[in-house]
Design a protein around this motif. Structure first.
Motif, PDB file in Angstrom:
ATOM      1  N   UNK A 133     -12.758 -32.747  26.459  1.00 34.50           N
ATOM      2  CA  UNK A 133     -13.058 -31.435  27.021  1.00 34.50           C
ATOM      3  C   UNK A 133     -11.787 -30.690  27.415  1.00 34.50           C
ATOM      4  N   UNK A 134     -10.768 -31.420  27.839  1.00 32.52           N
ATOM      5  CA  UNK A 134      -9.521 -30.781  28.254  1.00 32.52           C
ATOM      6  C   UNK A 134      -8.792 -30.172  27.059  1.00 32.52           C
ATOM      7  N   UNK A 135      -8.953 -30.767  25.880  1.00 30.69           N
ATOM      8  CA  UNK A 135      -8.294 -30.261  24.682  1.00 30.69           C
ATOM      9  C   UNK A 135      -9.154 -29.260  23.917  1.00 30.69           C
ATOM     10  N   UNK A 136     -10.340 -28.973  24.397  1.00 33.42           N
ATOM     11  CA  UNK A 136     -11.258 -28.069  23.699  1.00 33.42           C
ATOM     12  C   UNK A 136     -10.644 -26.672  23.607  1.00 33.42           C
ATOM     13  N   UNK A 137     -10.969 -25.945  22.540  1.00 32.37           N
ATOM     14  CA  UNK A 137     -10.433 -24.581  22.408  1.00 32.37           C
ATOM     15  C   UNK A 137     -10.969 -23.670  23.509  1.00 32.37           C
ATOM     16  N   UNK A 138     -10.099 -22.823  24.001  1.00 30.75           N
ATOM     17  CA  UNK A 138     -10.468 -21.895  25.074  1.00 30.75           C
ATOM     18  C   UNK A 138     -11.028 -20.610  24.479  1.00 30.75           C
ATOM     19  N   UNK A 139     -11.973 -19.980  25.170  1.00 32.08           N
ATOM     20  CA  UNK A 139     -12.522 -18.721  24.663  1.00 32.08           C
ATOM     21  C   UNK A 139     -11.524 -17.581  24.820  1.00 32.08           C
ATOM     22  N   UNK A 140     -11.646 -16.590  23.958  1.00 29.71           N
ATOM     23  CA  UNK A 140     -10.785 -15.410  24.055  1.00 29.71           C
ATOM     24  C   UNK A 140     -11.353 -14.469  25.115  1.00 29.71           C
ATOM     25  N   UNK A 141     -10.509 -13.871  25.919  1.00 28.19           N
ATOM     26  CA  UNK A 141     -11.020 -12.945  26.941  1.00 28.19           C
ATOM     27  C   UNK A 141     -11.414 -11.600  26.327  1.00 28.19           C
ATOM     28  N   UNK A 142     -12.391 -10.965  26.959  1.00 33.45           N
ATOM     29  CA  UNK A 142     -12.813  -9.614  26.592  1.00 33.45           C
ATOM     30  C   UNK A 142     -12.325  -8.687  27.692  1.00 33.45           C
ATOM     31  N   UNK A 143     -11.851  -7.512  27.315  1.00 38.37           N
ATOM     32  CA  UNK A 143     -11.354  -6.562  28.308  1.00 38.37           C
ATOM     33  C   UNK A 143     -12.449  -6.243  29.327  1.00 38.37           C
ATOM     34  N   UNK A 144     -12.084  -6.251  30.577  1.00 38.91           N
ATOM     35  CA  UNK A 144     -12.933  -6.011  31.746  1.00 38.91           C
ATOM     36  C   UNK A 144     -13.849  -7.191  32.082  1.00 38.91           C
ATOM     37  N   UNK A 191     -12.921 -10.717  31.004  1.00 34.86           N
ATOM     38  CA  UNK A 191     -12.198 -11.980  30.980  1.00 34.86           C
ATOM     39  C   UNK A 191     -12.948 -12.992  30.142  1.00 34.86           C
ATOM     40  N   UNK A 192     -13.101 -14.199  30.675  1.00 35.28           N
ATOM     41  CA  UNK A 192     -13.881 -15.225  29.968  1.00 35.28           C
ATOM     42  C   UNK A 192     -15.220 -15.464  30.656  1.00 35.28           C
ATOM     43  N   UNK A 193     -15.646 -14.544  31.493  1.00 32.02           N
ATOM     44  CA  UNK A 193     -16.937 -14.680  32.170  1.00 32.02           C
ATOM     45  C   UNK A 193     -18.102 -14.590  31.192  1.00 32.02           C
ATOM     46  N   UNK A 194     -17.879 -14.051  30.000  1.00 30.60           N
ATOM     47  CA  UNK A 194     -18.940 -13.885  29.028  1.00 30.60           C
ATOM     48  C   UNK A 194     -19.433 -15.215  28.478  1.00 30.60           C
ATOM     49  N   UNK A 195     -18.637 -16.270  28.593  1.00 27.36           N
ATOM     50  CA  UNK A 195     -19.021 -17.562  28.012  1.00 27.36           C
ATOM     51  C   UNK A 195     -20.276 -18.094  28.683  1.00 27.36           C
TER      52      UNK A 195
END
Length: 174
Positions: free
Chosen positions: A16-27, A29-33
């Motif tokens: 899980x630590x090496x898992x790919x991180x989501x790209x942020x969306x303007x306004x 961030x990564x809260x959309x995940x």
């Protein structure tokens, strides 16, 4: 004395630590995940703000058109109106397509459309407001990319047991 990085907490595995991180969306961030930490109120506020800016922009363009139409011939004011409407329509379609369809590799360079997008800013704001009613603009595309990356990562990090070439040999001997 070792200067190695601290170990991750016991709740996070190495995979899980090496898992790919989501790209942020303007306004957003990564809260959309996981749609947490104020995602819904943020979406409501950004939709309302984009709608208000769309109305204000349309009003500003109307004032601009009225100023041009007041002291110029009818054919010139008609051309200005046509140019504003076409730029707005093109800007809306390009912005909407950017939120709903993945970009093609051979897509036309965005800098070629920069002036059209500038003049048709009302179309861009309208597309943003309408897309915000459904999800964060661009969220669907980024979610599909992120899930595909997580699936690739999961397939690559699945533990194998033993030598695959020797699997069949053990059964035949018994």
């Amino acid at each position: 004395m070792s200067t190695s990085a601290p170990k991750p907490s016991s709740s996070v595995t190495d995979r899980e630590a090496d898992a790919p991180l989501p790209e942020p969306i303007r306004f957003y961030g990564t809260r959309w995940v996981d749609r947490s930490r104020g995602y819904a109120p943020r979406r409501v506020l950004l939709t309302a703000a984009a709608t208000l800016l769309t109305v204000a922009g349309a009003l500003a363009l109307w004032i601009l058109y009225a100023g041009v139409a007041a002291g110029s011939p009818a054919w010139l004011s008609s051309l200005v109106l046509l140019a504003l409407l076409l730029c707005t329509a093109i800007a809306f379609t390009r912005a909407w397509a950017g939120y709903t369809r993945p970009r093609r590799v051979d897509a036309v360079d965005e800098s070629a459309f920069r002036s059209i997008m500038f003049v048709g800013f009302v179309g861009v704001l309208l597309a943003y407001a309408l897309r915000s009613l459904v999800e964060a603009p661009g969220e669907g595309l980024l979610r599909a990319d992120h899930e595909a990356a997580l699936e690739r990562h999961r397939r690559l990090t699945v533990k194998r047991s033993g030598n695959p070439a020797r699997r069949g040999q053990g059964r035949r001997r018994r």
